[in-house]
Motif scaffolding. Structure first.
Motif, mmCIF file in Angstrom:
data_model
loop_
_atom_site.group_PDB
_atom_site.id
_atom_site.type_symbol
_atom_site.label_atom_id
_atom_site.label_comp_id
_atom_site.label_asym_id
_atom_site.label_seq_id
_atom_site.Cartn_x
_atom_site.Cartn_y
_atom_site.Cartn_z
ATOM 1 N N ASN A 167 20.145 3.071 7.515
ATOM 2 C CA ASN A 167 18.847 2.467 7.235
ATOM 3 C C ASN A 167 17.732 3.097 8.052
ATOM 4 O O ASN A 167 16.584 3.158 7.618
ATOM 5 C CB ASN A 167 18.891 0.953 7.498
ATOM 6 C CG ASN A 167 19.664 0.208 6.424
ATOM 7 O OD1 ASN A 167 19.432 0.404 5.237
ATOM 8 N ND2 ASN A 167 20.591 -0.653 6.828
ATOM 9 N N TYR A 189 22.462 4.976 1.483
ATOM 10 C CA TYR A 189 23.210 5.598 0.393
ATOM 11 C C TYR A 189 23.631 7.008 0.800
ATOM 12 O O TYR A 189 22.977 7.657 1.632
ATOM 13 C CB TYR A 189 22.352 5.706 -0.871
ATOM 14 C CG TYR A 189 22.233 4.443 -1.681
ATOM 15 C CD1 TYR A 189 23.154 4.143 -2.676
ATOM 16 C CD2 TYR A 189 21.175 3.557 -1.464
ATOM 17 C CE1 TYR A 189 23.034 2.989 -3.441
ATOM 18 C CE2 TYR A 189 21.048 2.392 -2.221
ATOM 19 C CZ TYR A 189 21.989 2.123 -3.204
ATOM 20 O OH TYR A 189 21.875 0.976 -3.965
ATOM 21 N N HIS A 208 26.412 3.147 -2.145
ATOM 22 C CA HIS A 208 25.842 2.310 -1.086
ATOM 23 C C HIS A 208 26.850 2.227 0.058
ATOM 24 O O HIS A 208 28.019 1.894 -0.143
ATOM 25 C CB HIS A 208 25.534 0.919 -1.637
ATOM 26 C CG HIS A 208 24.664 0.093 -0.748
ATOM 27 N ND1 HIS A 208 25.145 -0.547 0.366
ATOM 28 C CD2 HIS A 208 23.329 -0.175 -0.808
ATOM 29 C CE1 HIS A 208 24.162 -1.200 0.958
ATOM 30 N NE2 HIS A 208 23.041 -0.995 0.275
ATOM 31 N N GLU A 213 28.521 0.005 -3.962
ATOM 32 C CA GLU A 213 27.884 0.074 -5.281
ATOM 33 C C GLU A 213 27.478 1.518 -5.586
ATOM 34 O O GLU A 213 27.030 2.257 -4.707
ATOM 35 C CB GLU A 213 26.646 -0.824 -5.280
ATOM 36 C CG GLU A 213 25.821 -0.766 -6.548
ATOM 37 C CD GLU A 213 24.507 -1.518 -6.409
ATOM 38 O OE1 GLU A 213 23.722 -1.490 -7.377
ATOM 39 O OE2 GLU A 213 24.267 -2.101 -5.329
#
Length: 331
Positions: A167, A189, A208, A213
């Motif tokens: 992040n 990601y 992710h 995901e």
């Protein structure tokens, strides 16, 4: 290169040895990258900055030795003998190590089949910004290079998507803030798969990092900026004290071996600044320490260029050249 110039200001004989066939070091990796943070210099592409530094380095005619990687160092009384991998010998009383990030090797995308796209639209560096005009560009990475490329390419691309597995970005704060206002940022990601047609990537699968995901993004160009593996060859076998990120030096750029000094990204100390501007200051401190090592009675630093005797004749020549050009214009 700046150390070679400043050594000339201190009236020392200087030999600059580089393992590569051209000067410029790591900056050669990003010839089109704009550099903003060199004092008193307008934003300048790396390639032009290298040219200016090389011209400056040659001011006092140092000996330039290119294409020789130093393999061995021996001390014979107060003389260091350096042996290159090709067998040449270099003798000196002092050594200033400016090895930067060493012999770098790009960290490639570790995905099956990625290498098939390297000659087309998968890039590990950028040498021509114009190829990204009106393209959908995906950039993978979270460091300064990835962020800087995003800020440059977003000015001409159709879309820029920046993907980072964490992040938080490790790049400097201001460029990150600029990137977030103009590019599409996807965190956390990472690239999990590439889908192509022939030898070009058409779609990138992104995973992710927390949920697993998968998202698929259509792209025209992909830039991977995951850093570099560093290799310093035999330099780290000399017995120099070192830390996690570089050879240790004291505030005067002295290593743990008397007579050997360091500057730039190769070294580390408490207040180290890892910018080109910081490397210039390291070089000045290191060369001053070299001078005092060789001649303890010398002054602590070189005189400023406007009062340095080494520039008298050069200033006179520049002045004469300017007057000659003025006479031509007047005539």
């Amino acid at each position: 290169m700046y150390a070679a110039f400043y050594s000339g200001m201190r009236a020392m004989r200087t030999k600059l040895i580089d393992a590569k066939e051209e000067l410029g070091g790591f900056m050669r990796t990003y010839p089109e990258k704009l550099v903003w943070d060199v004092g008193g210099v307008d934003p300048i592409h790396c390639e032009r900055l290298i040219d200016s530094l090389e011209k400056q380095a040659r001011t006092f005619d140092p000996t330039l030795v290119l294409g020789q990687e130093i393999a061995q160092m021996e001390r014979q009384d107060d003389i260091f003998v350096l042996t290159s991998k090709t067998g040449e010998l270099h003798s000196t009383r002092t050594i200033l190590l400016c090895a930067g990030r060493g012999m770098t090797q790009v960290q490639k995308l570790d995905i099956e089949g990625a290498n098939r796209y390297e000659l087309n639209n998968l890039h590990y560096t950028v040498t021509d910004l114009s190829r990204f005009k009106d393209q959908r560009v995906l950039i993978s990475g979270g460091g300064d290079s990835a962020v800087d490329w995003a800020n440059e390419i977003v000015k001409l691309a159709k879309q820029v998507i920046v993907v980072h597995r964490r992040n938080e970005f490790t790049a400097h704060e201001l460029p990150v803030a600029q990137m977030k206002t103009s590019a599409t940022v996807m965190t956390p990601y990472s690239i999990s798969r590439l889908y192509g047609e022939g030898d070009r990537i058409k779609t990138v699968a992104l995973e992710h990092s927390e949920t697993g995901e998968i998202e698929q993004i259509e792209v025209d160009e992909v830039i991977v900026s995951h850093g570099f593996d560093r290799d310093f060859g035999d330099l780290l076998k000399w017995g120099l004290d070192k830390e996690d990120y570089g050879v240790s030096v004291d505030p005067r750029m002295r290593t743990s071996i008397p007579g050997i000094f360091g500057a730039g990204d190769f070294i580390t100390y408490g207040s180290k600044v890892r910018l080109i501007a910081g490397a210039f200051n390291d070089a000045v401190l290191a060369v001053n320490s070299v001078k005092l090592y060789l001649d303890p009675s010398a002054s602590d630093m070189a005189g400023v260029s406007s009062h340095n005797a080494r520039f008298f004749e050069k200033n006179k020549a520049i002045g004469n050249e300017g007057r000659a050009n003025l006479n031509v214009i007047q005539s």
